[in-house]
Every structure is written in structure tokens, then in C-alpha cells.
Write an enzyme that holds these catalytic residues in place. Structure first.
Site, PDB file in Angstrom:
ATOM      1  N   SER A   1       0.797  -1.225   0.000  1.00  0.00           N
ATOM      2  CA  SER A   1       0.000   0.000   0.000  1.00  0.00           C
ATOM      3  C   SER A   1       0.829   1.275   0.000  1.00  0.00           C
ATOM      4  O   SER A   1       0.420   2.276  -0.571  1.00  0.00           O
ATOM      5  CB  SER A   1      -0.962  -0.008   1.189  1.00  0.00           C
ATOM      6  OG  SER A   1      -0.263  -0.140   2.403  1.00  0.00           O
TER       7      SER A   1
ATOM      8  N   HIS B   1      -4.983  -3.139  -3.254  1.00  0.00           N
ATOM      9  CA  HIS B   1      -4.543  -2.189  -4.287  1.00  0.00           C
ATOM     10  C   HIS B   1      -4.363  -2.812  -5.670  1.00  0.00           C
ATOM     11  O   HIS B   1      -4.085  -2.102  -6.631  1.00  0.00           O
ATOM     12  CB  HIS B   1      -3.254  -1.500  -3.838  1.00  0.00           C
ATOM     13  CG  HIS B   1      -3.432  -0.769  -2.552  1.00  0.00           C
ATOM     14  ND1 HIS B   1      -3.964   0.498  -2.491  1.00  0.00           N
ATOM     15  CD2 HIS B   1      -3.215  -1.152  -1.273  1.00  0.00           C
ATOM     16  CE1 HIS B   1      -4.047   0.869  -1.225  1.00  0.00           C
ATOM     17  NE2 HIS B   1      -3.614  -0.107  -0.467  1.00  0.00           N
TER      18      HIS B   1
ATOM     19  N   LYS C   1     -11.452   0.938  -2.578  1.00  0.00           N
ATOM     20  CA  LYS C   1     -10.355   1.471  -3.387  1.00  0.00           C
ATOM     21  C   LYS C   1     -10.729   1.365  -4.869  1.00  0.00           C
ATOM     22  O   LYS C   1     -11.564   2.125  -5.330  1.00  0.00           O
ATOM     23  CB  LYS C   1      -9.065   0.775  -2.995  1.00  0.00           C
ATOM     24  CG  LYS C   1      -8.665   1.311  -1.607  1.00  0.00           C
ATOM     25  CD  LYS C   1      -7.720   0.505  -0.815  1.00  0.00           C
ATOM     26  CE  LYS C   1      -7.571   1.162   0.555  1.00  0.00           C
ATOM     27  NZ  LYS C   1      -7.021   0.295   1.565  1.00  0.00           N
TER      28      LYS C   1
HETATM   29  C1  LIG Z   1      -6.963   0.151   2.899  1.00  0.00           C
HETATM   30  C2  LIG Z   1      -6.387  -1.165   3.237  1.00  0.00           C
HETATM   31  C3  LIG Z   1      -7.022  -2.005   4.156  1.00  0.00           C
HETATM   32  C4  LIG Z   1      -8.196  -1.551   4.973  1.00  0.00           C
HETATM   33  O1  LIG Z   1      -9.358  -1.479   4.233  1.00  0.00           O
HETATM   34  P1  LIG Z   1     -10.547  -0.552   4.731  1.00  0.00           P
HETATM   35  O2  LIG Z   1     -11.730  -1.033   4.000  1.00  0.00           O
HETATM   36  O3  LIG Z   1     -10.156   0.845   4.370  1.00  0.00           O
HETATM   37  O4  LIG Z   1     -10.668  -0.732   6.212  1.00  0.00           O
HETATM   38  C5  LIG Z   1      -6.503  -3.270   4.340  1.00  0.00           C
HETATM   39  N1  LIG Z   1      -5.401  -3.682   3.683  1.00  0.00           N
HETATM   40  C6  LIG Z   1      -4.751  -2.879   2.816  1.00  0.00           C
HETATM   41  C7  LIG Z   1      -3.523  -3.386   2.123  1.00  0.00           C
HETATM   42  C8  LIG Z   1      -5.220  -1.599   2.583  1.00  0.00           C
HETATM   43  O5  LIG Z   1      -4.562  -0.788   1.764  1.00  0.00           O
END
Ligand SMILES: *Cc1c(COP(=O)(O)O)cnc(C)c1O
Length: 404
Positions: A179, A207, A239
């Protein structure tokens, strides 16, 4: 009581003195390539809305129709009376999309990761995590009570050494696309190591999902790995898919176990059904409109080339495959700065110049590893990327490294 207050005040001052103070900026518009923040219109290079679906008209319409049909609140947890036909359909569509037996929705990615790991592991087991894994994966590993090991980033040899000494069930956990670095986990080698050690592999592809792979299937799609190779695929909906929430997909036995045992699934209100309806719409767009992925690739590659010419310190946010050494570029293209205060100064100057790029600092990244996390969206235009490169060229020079 007052002593406690003074402690908090001193802690905040110390955080500020290290350039680590975090503040929210207030947004007045939906996500998009241009947003209004604190009163100014700026080009947004820090969102995870990679495919530009968070404010897509079809997704918004599906959300509205979902609210008309199901109301706003889901009323309870999934296991009481909150599991709607919309949730159920989305789970079936996510299972089909990922090519797995079943999928299970969670209200957030953080909760999914904590719930999955704590439900599957106990004190007699062992969990192995990449050092740069997302905080939610690390927290899940710690909360599980299992023996907890972090291996050096992407270092399969280190992992194998740790697994050789372990007893009980073994779970390897990794981000798919990291991330804060944008680089790719060495999944084919991790799969081989997992099989050799009789361990299970869990991949968090927050991602990669939607952004890479033929139909946006993510990093497992890109490397051609199935449910036998990677039993647990976790993905987020907030995302690339532009909505909110998360899921895990895998063998029916694992999903059924999670429904019975994952505390962050059982003891929380189901996401609104309208969010599930919106996600069904965005999943359709994400899987069929491959121009969004192509454009993302083109923008990120263009940025890498330009930043390279400027001598900026890019990270290896790129994956090669056998046929094409530059096959996939990540939508996350951080520029390593090092010092936290310098990263913040550059980020502030960029914002004044009309470009929103967030400075990522410890403890989110290792000490000395502060960076500008530049992310791209299918809604950006090449000229906006050129504008960012021009601004970086001036601003990086005006904010030279300081040697303390
Ligand atoms: C954003 C993210 C999460 C958390 O997800 P949310 O739905 O925002 O709580 C978990 N793992 C990774 C790698 C992330 O980038």
C-alpha cells in the site's frame, strides 16, 4: 486527571516537533481528478479511487436505487436479520469474479483482516507476515495469539527459515500490491514456499483488485494463481471498486468457518444494502471497462518516465512477467524523500501549486522512509501528470535535503 492531560499535551508537542503531526483536510466535493479542499480546487493525486468509480453515475444511481429498495440502515448483523438479497448477490458475484467457491462480505478491510486471521489461528499456531504488511494484517496476527513472525520485505528465504522452526498450523500473510510502496509481493515464490512448508497463504489485494489483471482480477489474476495456490484472497471495496467494505474469497469450508468464528463479522452491523448494490454496479464497470486499467497504466508509466528524468527517487512499483519486463506498473508511485519534515514541506508546497499529494510518514512507513505517495486514477489526464512533474521539478529544488 490534570497530569494525564499534560502528558497528552506533551506527547502531541513531541509528535509535532518530529514533523509527524497529522491533520485532516476538509473536502467539499466528491472524489475525482479535481477536488475542492479547504476552499481551493486542486488536482487530486492521493486517492485510492483508482478506476474513478467513487462518483460514477451508474454507481451513484445503484446506491440510490438500493436505498429506495432497502432503506439506509441494515438493521443488524448478517447473522441476525441484516443479510439482504443485495449482500447475498454481491457475495455470489465476487466469488464468480475471483473464480473461487464463495465470498464473504465484511464492513471494512480492517475488520476483514483482523477477523480472518483471529478466526483461523490460535496460540498453538504460527503466522508469518511481510514486514511492510498493512497495519490491519499485523494487528490481526498479533491479536490471534499465534507465534508472530515478520520476515524481511519480499524475502522468501527469510520466511522459509522462520517456517522451518515453527509448529502448529502455519499461515503466511502478505499485501498483494504494497500500500505504501506500490511494489508487488513475490507471489509465485510465496506459493511454492507455502506448499513446501504445508502452510496456507493469504493475500490482501486491496490495491491490485480492479487495477491489474485481465478483467481487474488483481495480482492473483496477473500471476495466474488459483484458490489451491492461495486459499484466502482478501479484497477491499473502498479502493479500485470505489465504494466501501471488503470481502474474503476462498474454499467453502474456510468461508463457513469465518461465518461461525470471525468476531469482526459476527458482532457488527452489516454494511448498508445500498452499498452492496452500488458495489454490484461498480464491479460490472471495473471488470468490463478495461480502458480504465489501460489508462492507469499509461499515466503511471508516463509519470515514472518523467520523474526518472527529473532524478526523483522512485520505488520499484512495477512488476515484470516472463514475456514483458515492464508488464505492469502500479497505480501507487511513491517518491522517496526520507526526512518527514521535508516530505511535509514538499506536500504543502505542491498543494499551494494546485496538486494534492500526501506525505506518508512513520509509523505508517519505516523511520527515515517518509515519502510522497502519488496515486493515479483513470480520470486523470496526461497534462495533469505533466503539471505535477513541472511542479515537482521546481519544488524539490526549493526544498533540498537537510543533513542533521
Ligand atoms: C486500505 C487497506 C485495508 C483496509 O481497508 P478498509 O476497508 O479501508 O478498512 C486493508 N489492507 C490494505 C492493504 C489496505 O490498503
Amino acid at each position: 486527571m490534570s497530569a494525564w492531560f499534560s502528558q497528552l499535551a506533551a506527547n502531541l508537542e513531541a509528535t509535532a516537533a518530529q514533523g509527524l503531526y497529522r491533520a485532516r483536510r476538509v473536502l467539499a466535493t466528491p472524489q475525482g481528478s479535481v477536488v475542492q479542499v479547504d476552499g481551493n480546487r486542486v488536482v487530486n493525486f492521493c486517492s485510492n479511487d483508482y478506476l474513478g468509480l467513487a462518483n460514477h453515475p451508474d454507481v451513484v444511481a445503484a446506491f440510490q436505487a438500493g436505498a429506495n429498495c432497502y432503506g439506509v440502515g441494515s438493521g443488524s448483523a448478517h447473522l441476525i436479520c441484516g443479510h439482504s438479497a443485495a449482500h447475498h448477490a454481491l457475495e455470489e458475484e465476487l466469488a464468480a469474479f475471483t473464480g473461487r467457491d464463495r465470498a464473504l462480505l465484511f464492513s471494512t478491510g480492517y475488520m476483514a483482516n483482523v477477523g480472518i486471521i483471529t478466526a483461523l489461528l490460535g496460540a498453538k499456531d504460527a503466522v508469518f507476515e511481510d514486514r511492510l504488511n498493512h497495519a490491519s494484517l499485523l494487528d490481526g496476527g498479533l491479536m490471534s495469539g499465534a507465534t508472530f513472525k515478520r520476515y524481511a520485505h519480499g524475502d522468501v528465504g527469510h520466511l522459509q527459515g522462520q517456517m522451518a522452526k515453527a509448529t502448529g498450523n502455519k499461515l503466511i500473510v502478505t499485501d498483494g500490491v504494497f500500500s505504501m510502496d506500490g511494489d508487488f509481493a513475490p507471489l509465485p515464490a510465496l506459493v511454492a514456499a507455502a506448499k513446501a512448508a504445508d502452510a496456507w497463504l493469504m493475500v490482501d489485494d486491496a490495491h491490485g483488485l480492479g487495477t491489474i489483471g485481465n478483467h481487474g482480477g488483481g495480482i492473483l489474476d496477473y500471476y495466474g494463481l488459483n484458490q489451491d495456490d492461495v486459499p484466502m484472497l482478501m479484497g477491499t471495496l473502498g479502493k479500485g471498486l470505489g465504494t466501501s467494505g471488503a470481502f474474503v474469497a476462498g474454499p467453502a469450508l474456510i468461508i463457513e468457518t469465518l461465518i461461525q468464528k470471525a468476531r469482526t463479522y459476527i458482532y457488527t452491523t452489516a454494511m448498508p444494502a445500498a452499498v452492496a448494490e452500488a458495489t454490484r454496479a461498480s464491479l460490472k464497470i471495473a471488470s468490463t471497462e478495461s480502458w480504465r486499467r489501460d489508462k492507469l497504466q499509461a499515466l503511471a508509466s508516463h509519470f515514472r518516465a518523467g520523474a526518472g528524468q527529473l532524478g526523483l527517487q522512485l520505488m520499484p512499483a512495477i512488476a515484470a512477467d516472463k514475456t514483458n519486463p515492464e508488464a505492469v506498473v502500479s497505480a501507487i508511485q511513491p517518491i522517496l524523500v526520507g526526512d518527514s519534515e521535508r516530505a511535509v514541506a514538499i506536500s504543502n508546497a505542491l498543494l499551494k501549486a494546485g496538486f494534492w499529494v500526501s506525505a506518508i510518514r512513520p509509523p505508517t512507513v519505516p523511520v527515515g522512509g517518509a515519502r510522497l505517495r502519488v496515486t493515479f486514477s483513470a480520470l486523470h489526464e496526461t497534462q495533469q501528470v505533466d503539471g505535477l512533474l513541472d511542479a515537482l521539478a521546481t519544488i524539490m529544488v526549493n526544498h533540498p535535503p537537510t543533513f542533521k
